[in-house]
Design a protein around this motif. Structure first.
Motif, short mmCIF file in Angstrom:
data_model
loop_
_atom_site.label_atom_id
_atom_site.label_comp_id
_atom_site.label_asym_id
_atom_site.label_seq_id
_atom_site.Cartn_x
_atom_site.Cartn_y
_atom_site.Cartn_z
N HIS A 59 -0.23 -6.15 -20.16
CA HIS A 59 -0.68 -5.19 -19.15
C HIS A 59 0.19 -5.32 -17.91
CE1 HIS A 59 -3.01 -2.44 -16.96
NE2 HIS A 59 -4.24 -2.89 -17.18
N GLY A 60 1.06 -4.32 -17.72
CA GLY A 60 1.93 -4.31 -16.55
C GLY A 60 1.70 -3.13 -15.64
N ALA A 61 0.49 -2.55 -15.67
CA ALA A 61 0.22 -1.28 -14.98
C ALA A 61 -0.92 -1.42 -13.98
CB ALA A 61 -0.13 -0.20 -16.01
N HIS A 62 -1.20 -0.31 -13.30
CA HIS A 62 -2.45 -0.05 -12.57
C HIS A 62 -2.77 -1.03 -11.45
CE1 HIS A 62 -3.78 2.02 -16.57
NE2 HIS A 62 -2.86 2.72 -15.91
N GLY A 63 -1.74 -1.61 -10.85
CA GLY A 63 -1.97 -2.43 -9.67
C GLY A 63 -2.40 -3.86 -9.93
N TYR A 64 -2.32 -4.33 -11.18
CA TYR A 64 -2.69 -5.71 -11.49
C TYR A 64 -1.47 -6.62 -11.33
CZ TYR A 64 -6.97 -3.50 -13.04
OH TYR A 64 -8.13 -2.76 -13.08
N LEU A 65 -1.55 -7.87 -11.78
CA LEU A 65 -0.58 -8.88 -11.34
C LEU A 65 0.86 -8.47 -11.56
CD1 LEU A 65 -0.06 -11.73 -10.19
CD2 LEU A 65 0.03 -12.51 -12.57
N ILE A 66 1.23 -8.11 -12.79
CA ILE A 66 2.64 -7.77 -13.03
C ILE A 66 3.05 -6.59 -12.17
CG2 ILE A 66 4.26 -6.91 -14.78
CD1 ILE A 66 2.79 -8.63 -16.85
N ASP A 67 2.18 -5.61 -12.06
CA ASP A 67 2.47 -4.44 -11.23
C ASP A 67 2.57 -4.82 -9.75
OD1 ASP A 67 3.00 -1.71 -11.13
OD2 ASP A 67 0.91 -1.15 -10.82
N GLN A 68 1.80 -5.82 -9.32
CA GLN A 68 1.91 -6.29 -7.93
C GLN A 68 3.28 -6.89 -7.65
OE1 GLN A 68 -1.51 -8.86 -7.23
NE2 GLN A 68 -2.95 -7.20 -7.69
N PHE A 69 3.90 -7.48 -8.66
CA PHE A 69 5.27 -7.95 -8.49
C PHE A 69 6.25 -6.78 -8.40
CE2 PHE A 69 3.72 -12.12 -9.60
CZ PHE A 69 4.62 -12.98 -9.01
N PHE A 70 5.97 -5.67 -9.12
CA PHE A 70 6.87 -4.52 -9.08
C PHE A 70 6.91 -3.85 -7.70
CE2 PHE A 70 5.86 -3.58 -13.82
CZ PHE A 70 6.93 -4.35 -14.25
N ARG A 71 5.81 -3.85 -6.98
CA ARG A 71 5.62 -2.96 -5.83
C ARG A 71 6.03 -3.59 -4.50
NH1 ARG A 71 2.84 1.44 -7.77
NH2 ARG A 71 1.90 1.07 -9.83
N THR A 72 6.69 -2.80 -3.69
CA THR A 72 7.15 -3.31 -2.39
C THR A 72 5.99 -3.71 -1.49
OG1 THR A 72 7.22 -1.03 -1.53
CG2 THR A 72 9.27 -1.94 -2.39
N GLU A 73 4.86 -3.01 -1.60
CA GLU A 73 3.74 -3.26 -0.69
C GLU A 73 3.04 -4.59 -0.98
OE1 GLU A 73 4.09 1.16 -1.54
OE2 GLU A 73 4.04 -0.69 -2.72
N THR A 74 3.16 -5.08 -2.21
CA THR A 74 2.43 -6.29 -2.59
C THR A 74 3.35 -7.45 -2.96
OG1 THR A 74 2.22 -5.30 -4.81
CG2 THR A 74 0.32 -5.11 -3.34
N ASN A 75 4.64 -7.21 -3.01
CA ASN A 75 5.60 -8.27 -3.28
C ASN A 75 6.53 -8.38 -2.07
OD1 ASN A 75 7.56 -10.05 -4.12
ND2 ASN A 75 7.91 -9.07 -6.11
N LEU A 76 6.19 -9.30 -1.19
CA LEU A 76 6.99 -9.52 0.02
C LEU A 76 7.82 -10.79 -0.10
CD1 LEU A 76 4.16 -8.77 2.65
CD2 LEU A 76 5.68 -7.17 1.49
N ARG A 77 8.00 -11.28 -1.31
CA ARG A 77 8.67 -12.56 -1.52
C ARG A 77 10.15 -12.48 -1.16
NH1 ARG A 77 5.22 -15.73 -4.91
NH2 ARG A 77 6.92 -17.22 -5.19
N THR A 78 10.67 -13.63 -0.76
CA THR A 78 12.11 -13.72 -0.45
C THR A 78 12.83 -14.63 -1.44
OG1 THR A 78 11.66 -15.51 1.11
CG2 THR A 78 11.75 -13.26 2.00
N ASP A 79 12.11 -15.11 -2.47
CA ASP A 79 12.75 -15.95 -3.48
C ASP A 79 13.23 -15.08 -4.65
OD1 ASP A 79 10.44 -15.30 -4.83
OD2 ASP A 79 9.67 -17.35 -4.99
N ILE A 80 13.50 -15.67 -5.79
CA ILE A 80 14.06 -14.93 -6.93
C ILE A 80 13.08 -13.93 -7.54
CG2 ILE A 80 15.73 -16.73 -7.52
CD1 ILE A 80 13.79 -17.64 -9.73
N TYR A 81 11.80 -14.01 -7.17
CA TYR A 81 10.81 -13.09 -7.73
C TYR A 81 10.51 -11.92 -6.79
CZ TYR A 81 10.17 -16.66 -11.22
OH TYR A 81 10.40 -17.57 -12.23
N GLY A 82 11.23 -11.83 -5.69
CA GLY A 82 11.09 -10.72 -4.76
C GLY A 82 12.39 -9.95 -4.66
N GLY A 83 12.49 -9.13 -3.63
CA GLY A 83 13.72 -8.37 -3.41
C GLY A 83 13.44 -6.96 -2.96
#
Length: 368
Positions: free
Chosen positions: A169-193
């Motif tokens: 499940h990579g859709a609908h605003g759940y964990l994997i999707d939270q990594f996809f989205r700019t609004e919920t992934n503010l990371r500066t390490d290798i998992y952000g960008g």
């Protein structure tokens, strides 16, 4: 109206489907303490008896302490839950069906209306499930590594229990999707960008671990959405080029089938073409796709939560797009909640016997 082509077989790795109709994953919350009951097993077996080609389970969460916000959503870990899932898949196979669990981590969530909360705080890429709303912890790199391993373990258990495929499940605003989205992934390490391909890293590593655990011959599906439940017009990929840059690395990592969730399957994804989300995903990656979104009913799924009822509608436009080759499989949700025999009725041309949908169907496991 002929639906003959929808009843042609589909074969890919461990999938040998009698038709192109998929039961879409739909959260049911009928598994106390995360353990699927005999009623849950009967619910899925009835859909297999009704000639569904492939059943995808409701979301079932991986072995992370805060992967769920609902005590009655099923787990895909632990002896008791896995015993329950073994009954499910054995019943589906006895009825001549095929099935895969949808493996899930919800990520940062609102607290459940019941008041139940997990034993530890929710976790996500940046502690957010929408801008300015924090309700959990930012995952450490160790948390991320352990979560990737938990996805792989769930996939390995699915194969061991005898399931025919798995869906991530990579859709609908759940964990994997939270990594996809700019609004919920503010990371500066290798998992952000700043770009979607950079923020794709977590999903790619999940897919690679799943593939490692199940081997090359086991079919792996992944579900995606452009929209968010709070914004139907939101687009992660704003054009075909961005879509290709997002999805192709996931196919390369091991996804066999792209399950492309949209609110209404007939709506075009981009300008200057009537191709929908699944049509574009297939065009830019070459991978088989599943379309979904208000198939066979007026109204959409989210309207059901607002108390809106839906009536049966024609499949003519769906057939036109399928016959054109836009997608390979068709996922159906609410009609199969209300009527286990929906597929068999379509196949037999008994459209006068099709049922509508009401919100009451969300509150029960319909067995007849």
């Amino acid at each position: 109206m002929s639906t003959n082509n929808l009843f042609s077989p589909f074969n890919l790795k461990t999938l040998n489907l009698k038709n192109r109709i998929v039961m879409a994953p739909m959260t049911r919350s009928f598994s106390p303490n995360g353990v699927p009951t005999d009623n849950v097993a009967s619910y899925y077996q009835k859909r297999a008896e009704g000639e569904v080609g492939l059943i995808l389970s409701e979301g079932t969460v991986i072995d992370r302490a805060s992967s769920s916000n609902d005590a009655n959503v099923p787990h895909f870990y632990g002896d008791e839950a896995l015993k329950g899932w073994k009954k499910v898949i054995d019943g589906v196979h006895a009825a001549g069906g095929q099935m895969g669990p949808q493996i899930w981590h919800m990520g940062i969530m609102d607290n459940h209306h019941s008041g139940w909360v997990p034993p530890v705080p929710f976790e996500g890429p940046s502690g957010l499930n929408r801008p300015d709303f924090s309700n959990g912890n930012t995952m450490s790199e160790k948390d991320i590594e352990d979560t990737i391993i938990a996805f792989g373990k769930a996939a390995a258990d699915a194969k061991r229990l005898g399931f025919d495929t798995i869906e991530i499940h990579g859709a609908h605003g759940y964990l994997i999707d939270q990594f996809f989205r700019t609004e919920t992934n503010l990371r500066t390490d290798i998992y952000g960008g700043k770009t979607l391909p950079e923020r794709n890293r977590f999903a790619i590593e999940v897919v690679k671990e799943v593939r490692k655990q199940v081997g090359n011959d086991f079919a792996v599906i992944m579900r995606f959405s452009q929209f968010k439940p709070s914004d139907y017009n939101y687009k992660l990929a704003k054009n075909p080029q961005e879509l290709e840059a997002w999805l192709t690395p996931l196919v390369d990592a091991g996804v066999d089938i792209l399950h492309c969730s949209q609110r209404r399957f007939w709506e075009p994804e981009f300008e200057d073409s009537d191709l929908n989300f699944a049509g574009w995903a297939k065009k830019v990656t070459g991978a088989p796709t599943i379309t979904v979104g208000s198939v066979g009913l007026s109204g959409d799924f989210f309207g059901a939560f607002a108390g809106e009822s839906s009536e049966p509608t024609s499949l003519e436009e769906l057939n036109r797009r399928f016959d054109r080759g836009d997608f390979d499989l068709v996922a159906v949700g609410r009609p199969l909640l209300s009527d286990p025999s929906w597929v068999a009725k379509i196949k037999a041309g008994k459209t006068d016997q099709l049922k509508g949908f009401s919100k009451e169907a969300l509150g029960q496991l319909v067995l007849e």
